[in-house]
Motif scaffolding. Structure first.
Motif, PDB file in Angstrom:
ATOM      1  N   GLN A 216       0.813  -1.212   0.000  1.00 53.52           N
ATOM      2  CA  GLN A 216       0.000   0.000   0.000  1.00 53.52           C
ATOM      3  C   GLN A 216       0.850   1.267   0.000  1.00 53.52           C
ATOM      4  O   GLN A 216       0.382   2.336  -0.377  1.00 53.52           O
ATOM      5  CB  GLN A 216      -0.948  -0.018   1.198  1.00 53.52           C
ATOM      6  N   VAL A 236      -4.845   1.303  -5.410  1.00 53.60           N
ATOM      7  CA  VAL A 236      -4.352   1.278  -4.040  1.00 53.60           C
ATOM      8  C   VAL A 236      -5.070   2.276  -3.146  1.00 53.60           C
ATOM      9  O   VAL A 236      -5.297   2.018  -1.956  1.00 53.60           O
ATOM     10  CB  VAL A 236      -2.824   1.513  -4.012  1.00 53.60           C
ATOM     11  N   THR A 240      -8.658  -1.131   1.344  1.00 56.90           N
ATOM     12  CA  THR A 240      -8.282  -1.203   2.752  1.00 56.90           C
ATOM     13  C   THR A 240      -7.593  -2.539   2.994  1.00 56.90           C
ATOM     14  O   THR A 240      -7.728  -3.479   2.210  1.00 56.90           O
ATOM     15  CB  THR A 240      -9.516  -1.104   3.657  1.00 56.90           C
ATOM     16  N   THR A 241      -6.864  -2.616   4.089  1.00 56.31           N
ATOM     17  CA  THR A 241      -6.204  -3.869   4.433  1.00 56.31           C
ATOM     18  C   THR A 241      -7.223  -4.989   4.602  1.00 56.31           C
ATOM     19  O   THR A 241      -6.984  -6.130   4.171  1.00 56.31           O
ATOM     20  CB  THR A 241      -5.386  -3.708   5.731  1.00 56.31           C
TER      21      THR A 241
END
Length: 269
Positions: A216, A236, A240-241
């Motif tokens: 990211q 990107v 979100t993670t």
């Protein structure tokens, strides 16, 4: 959030494009109809769990494996990558996780190993040293001398040398396989800076990594492989993670998640 599959959102003017790549090893289907595009000056992160097909795809791009089906194109022209040397000749450079450096040789010798400059049948040490400094400066590298043996360098500096070596042949695309694995915080930051330098030079970069924070930090797009197939693609800034982890693990594909996503605001399906 964008999660369209790679073949549904092709990148214009791609320097490297893979279409319908499929690979089988006996009874094991490693890749199925995989698509991937990389534009000049773009960092594309390739992520996925163990066994997702990342290593197989990288080895197909760099010529170690041949696809059973599918096409590989460079600058819009279909190519056949018959081996690593041909890949290098076509403009595809790969930096594997083990780096393949010789600890007993200095930086210059490692950079030009197998592609030394000669003059009257003798090594042209001056030319190679000058070129070594030029390559390292183009990456804003922090190496005090090009005559230091590789054994005396830190992990980040070793990665720098390996990346600089990939630029000797003036590639169009650079593949980086887990470049920050086993590095400390400062060394990781140094390597991520190198990735940004490659992008600034207009190269297409494929970054294979398990570290979502690294991905990211430097990637423009993130392509997720799962079980040998394209699972999702994100810009990107949109990812979100949690979304990445869900795509990697397949959590978003399970029955409960699918049911929840169809519910309306009143809790009705």
């Amino acid at each position: 959030m964008s999660s369209a599959l790679a073949h549904e959102t092709p990148v214009r003017d791609s320097v490297l494009s893979l279409t319908g790549v499929t690979k089988r090893f006996g009874a094991v289907q490693a890749l199925t109809d995989v698509h991937l595009d990389v534009a000049p000056g773009e960092v594309v992160a390739l992520v996925g769990d163990n066994g997702a097909g990342k290593s197989t795809l990288v080895k197909i791009i760099c010529g170690v494996y041949q696809p059973d089906q599918g096409q590989i194109s460079l600058d819009g022209a279909q190519v056949s990558v018959g081996g690593p040397r041909q890949a290098q000749h076509l403009g595809i450079a790969t930096v594997f996780q083990d780096l393949a450096l010789c600890d007993n040789l200095d930086v210059v010798a490692n950079l030009f190993l197998g592609q030394e400059h000669h003059r009257s049948y003798l090594l042209n040490e001056i030319q190679m040293e000058t070129e070594a400094w030029r390559l390292l400066r183009s990456l804003s590298a922090k190496i005090p001398s090009v005559r230091i043996p590789i054994a005396g360098l830190s992990g980040g500096q070793r990665q720098t040398v390996a990346i600089a070596r990939s630029l000797v042949g003036k590639p169009k695309v650079v593949l980086l396989d887990e470049p920050t694995a086993a590095l400390g915080v400062a060394q990781t930051a140094e390597v991520l800076n190198l990735v940004e330098r490659l992008r600034e030079q207009g190269l297409g970069v494929i970054l294979v990594s398990h570290n979502m924070a690294d991905v990211q930090a430097v990637a423009d797009r993130i392509c997720v492989l799962r079980l040998g197939r394209n699972a999702a693609e994100f810009r990107v800034e949109d990812a979100t993670t949690e979304q990445l982890v869900a795509a990697i693990t397949g959590a978003s594909d399970n029955v409960v998640s699918a049911r929840m996503s169809r519910k309306d605001g009143d809790g009705n399906v």
